[in-house]
Design an enzyme around this catalytic site. Structure first.
Site, mmCIF file in Angstrom:
data_model
loop_
_atom_site.group_PDB
_atom_site.id
_atom_site.type_symbol
_atom_site.label_atom_id
_atom_site.label_comp_id
_atom_site.label_asym_id
_atom_site.label_seq_id
_atom_site.Cartn_x
_atom_site.Cartn_y
_atom_site.Cartn_z
ATOM 1 N N ASP A 31 -1.200 12.417 -5.279
ATOM 2 C CA ASP A 31 -1.240 13.820 -5.687
ATOM 3 C C ASP A 31 -1.280 13.904 -7.213
ATOM 4 O O ASP A 31 -0.418 13.354 -7.892
ATOM 5 C CB ASP A 31 -0.002 14.541 -5.149
ATOM 6 C CG ASP A 31 -0.137 16.058 -5.215
ATOM 7 O OD1 ASP A 31 -0.656 16.558 -6.229
ATOM 8 O OD2 ASP A 31 0.273 16.729 -4.254
ATOM 9 N N LYS A 87 -14.700 9.806 3.366
ATOM 10 C CA LYS A 87 -15.488 11.018 3.576
ATOM 11 C C LYS A 87 -15.210 12.040 2.477
ATOM 12 O O LYS A 87 -16.120 12.673 1.958
ATOM 13 C CB LYS A 87 -15.180 11.616 4.959
ATOM 14 C CG LYS A 87 -15.640 10.764 6.132
ATOM 15 C CD LYS A 87 -15.264 11.409 7.451
ATOM 16 C CE LYS A 87 -15.702 10.543 8.620
ATOM 17 N NZ LYS A 87 -15.294 11.130 9.921
ATOM 18 N N PHE A 88 -13.945 12.182 2.128
ATOM 19 C CA PHE A 88 -13.571 13.120 1.065
ATOM 20 C C PHE A 88 -14.227 12.710 -0.250
ATOM 21 O O PHE A 88 -14.775 13.534 -0.985
ATOM 22 C CB PHE A 88 -12.055 13.156 0.917
ATOM 23 C CG PHE A 88 -11.593 13.979 -0.242
ATOM 24 C CD1 PHE A 88 -11.436 15.349 -0.120
ATOM 25 C CD2 PHE A 88 -11.341 13.394 -1.470
ATOM 26 C CE1 PHE A 88 -11.032 16.112 -1.201
ATOM 27 C CE2 PHE A 88 -10.929 14.148 -2.554
ATOM 28 C CZ PHE A 88 -10.783 15.510 -2.418
ATOM 29 N N GLU A 89 -14.175 11.400 -0.554
ATOM 30 C CA GLU A 89 -14.732 10.914 -1.812
ATOM 31 C C GLU A 89 -16.241 11.094 -1.853
ATOM 32 O O GLU A 89 -16.812 11.505 -2.869
ATOM 33 C CB GLU A 89 -14.363 9.443 -1.978
ATOM 34 C CG GLU A 89 -14.698 8.869 -3.339
ATOM 35 C CD GLU A 89 -14.187 7.450 -3.489
ATOM 36 O OE1 GLU A 89 -14.525 6.820 -4.516
ATOM 37 O OE2 GLU A 89 -13.465 6.969 -2.598
ATOM 38 N N LYS A 136 -0.916 21.069 -12.547
ATOM 39 C CA LYS A 136 -0.295 21.895 -13.578
ATOM 40 C C LYS A 136 0.526 21.035 -14.543
ATOM 41 O O LYS A 136 1.234 20.127 -14.134
ATOM 42 C CB LYS A 136 0.591 22.971 -12.953
ATOM 43 C CG LYS A 136 -0.190 23.979 -12.112
ATOM 44 C CD LYS A 136 0.734 25.024 -11.501
ATOM 45 C CE LYS A 136 -0.063 26.036 -10.666
ATOM 46 N NZ LYS A 136 0.811 27.063 -10.054
ATOM 47 N N GLU A 142 0.863 -1.183 0.000
ATOM 48 C CA GLU A 142 0.000 0.000 0.000
ATOM 49 C C GLU A 142 0.899 1.233 0.000
ATOM 50 O O GLU A 142 1.683 1.449 0.939
ATOM 51 C CB GLU A 142 -0.900 -0.001 1.227
ATOM 52 C CG GLU A 142 -1.821 1.186 1.299
ATOM 53 C CD GLU A 142 -3.293 0.818 1.254
ATOM 54 O OE1 GLU A 142 -4.115 1.746 1.261
ATOM 55 O OE2 GLU A 142 -3.596 -0.373 1.209
ATOM 56 N N ASP A 153 -9.485 10.947 -8.279
ATOM 57 C CA ASP A 153 -10.671 11.750 -8.575
ATOM 58 C C ASP A 153 -10.341 12.870 -9.568
ATOM 59 O O ASP A 153 -11.125 13.786 -9.751
ATOM 60 C CB ASP A 153 -11.265 12.340 -7.294
ATOM 61 C CG ASP A 153 -10.308 13.278 -6.579
ATOM 62 O OD1 ASP A 153 -9.111 13.274 -6.925
ATOM 63 O OD2 ASP A 153 -10.741 14.001 -5.666
ATOM 64 N N GLU A 166 4.208 4.990 4.338
ATOM 65 C CA GLU A 166 3.766 6.372 4.567
ATOM 66 C C GLU A 166 4.829 7.072 5.397
ATOM 67 O O GLU A 166 5.403 6.469 6.310
ATOM 68 C CB GLU A 166 2.430 6.367 5.314
ATOM 69 C CG GLU A 166 1.861 7.739 5.630
ATOM 70 C CD GLU A 166 1.521 8.532 4.374
ATOM 71 O OE1 GLU A 166 2.365 9.367 4.006
ATOM 72 O OE2 GLU A 166 0.446 8.319 3.801
#
Length: 256
Positions: free
Chosen positions: A164, A236-238, A168, A89, A200, A114
């Site tokens: 991320d 939650k963000f999704e 740009k 992961e 996304d 991470e």
């Protein structure tokens, strides 16, 4: 972490890092894209505050779940205390989805990378409180973990969720999902192993699909983008993005 699953952390980044032959005073000033500066990593280190609960989790659960980074192959069976399929992961953010996936897939082990300390503390807390024995965490750059700790053809899967997107155009080269890295991932998959990416940001989704499709060691499991696998939860963000009409794209490829 503003982005669940590591949007604010995990990305391909060009980090200012001089070669051994070139001292810092010799580097071209103000040009982070000069070849002398380039060393690809899987993250951008960002500010964040570790809470008291997360700090306690390091003390309480770190000895159980944290593995030290080392430049030597990792014995998965020894690390997890059993022989089981292992999934890498890359960038788990605050660990909510990682803990969910580990809970619904107890037959699999998850090697989680991470570098964001609050995120590591949060996953330690979740794993400890839920008794998730199939998680191990290496708080280090996933690119180096892959190169030095993961044996070739050993992984059952790789998860890269919401990296991320580097919106740009001039920053697209910093994206994690690029042909050289995908080749490395493919070479570390066992036969039948998979790479599952989710984003996304549609332009990045299209790049992911293009890059993975071009890798001869991999085959798409769908005719284009894949349906969201059941094991990946909606964060939650999704959910917030979906309510606003934003799309989410999954791509899943397997090694033949």
């Amino acid at each position: 972490m503003g982005r669940a699953l590591g949007r604010s952390l995990q990305s391909a980044a060009v980090i200012a890092d001089p070669t051994p032959e070139q001292q810092p005073q010799d580097l071209p000033a103000g040009d982070p894209d000069h070849p002398a500066h380039r060393r690809i990593k899987s993250f951008v280190r960002r500010a964040g505050r570790t809470t008291e609960a997360q700090a306690r989790a390091y003390a309480d659960w770190g000895p159980t779940y944290l593995l030290p980074y080392r430049e030597a192959p990792l014995d998965f069976a020894a690390a997890f205390g059993r022989q089981a399929p292992t999934v890498l992961e890359i960038g788990f953010g605050m660990g909510e989805a990682t803990a969910h996936i580990a809970a619904v897939r107890p037959q699999d082990d998850f090697l989680c990378c991470e570098v964001h300390e609050p995120g590591v503390g949060a996953l330690l807390k979740r794993a400890g409180e839920q008794g998730l024995g199939n998680i191990r965490i290496v708080a280090h750059d996933a690119v180096e973990v892959l190169q030095h700790m993961v044996p070739p053809a050993s992984l059952a899967g790789v998860h890269i969720f919401f990296p991320d997107p580097w919106h740009k155009k001039r920053h697209h080269k910093r994206r994690l999902v690029q042909p050289p890295f995908v080749r490395q991932l493919a070479e570390h998959l066992a036969t039948g192993g998979y790479i599952h990416c989710a984003t996304d940001w549609q332009p990045y989704a299209e790049q992911m699909l293009e890059v993975l499709s071009a890798e001869p060691l991999l085959a798409n499991t769908a005719a284009g983008f894949a349906p969201k696998p059941d094991y990946r939860p909606l964060t939650k963000f999704e959910n917030r993005g979906l309510r606003l009409g934003h799309g989410v794209w999954d791509v899943v490829f397997r090694r033949a």
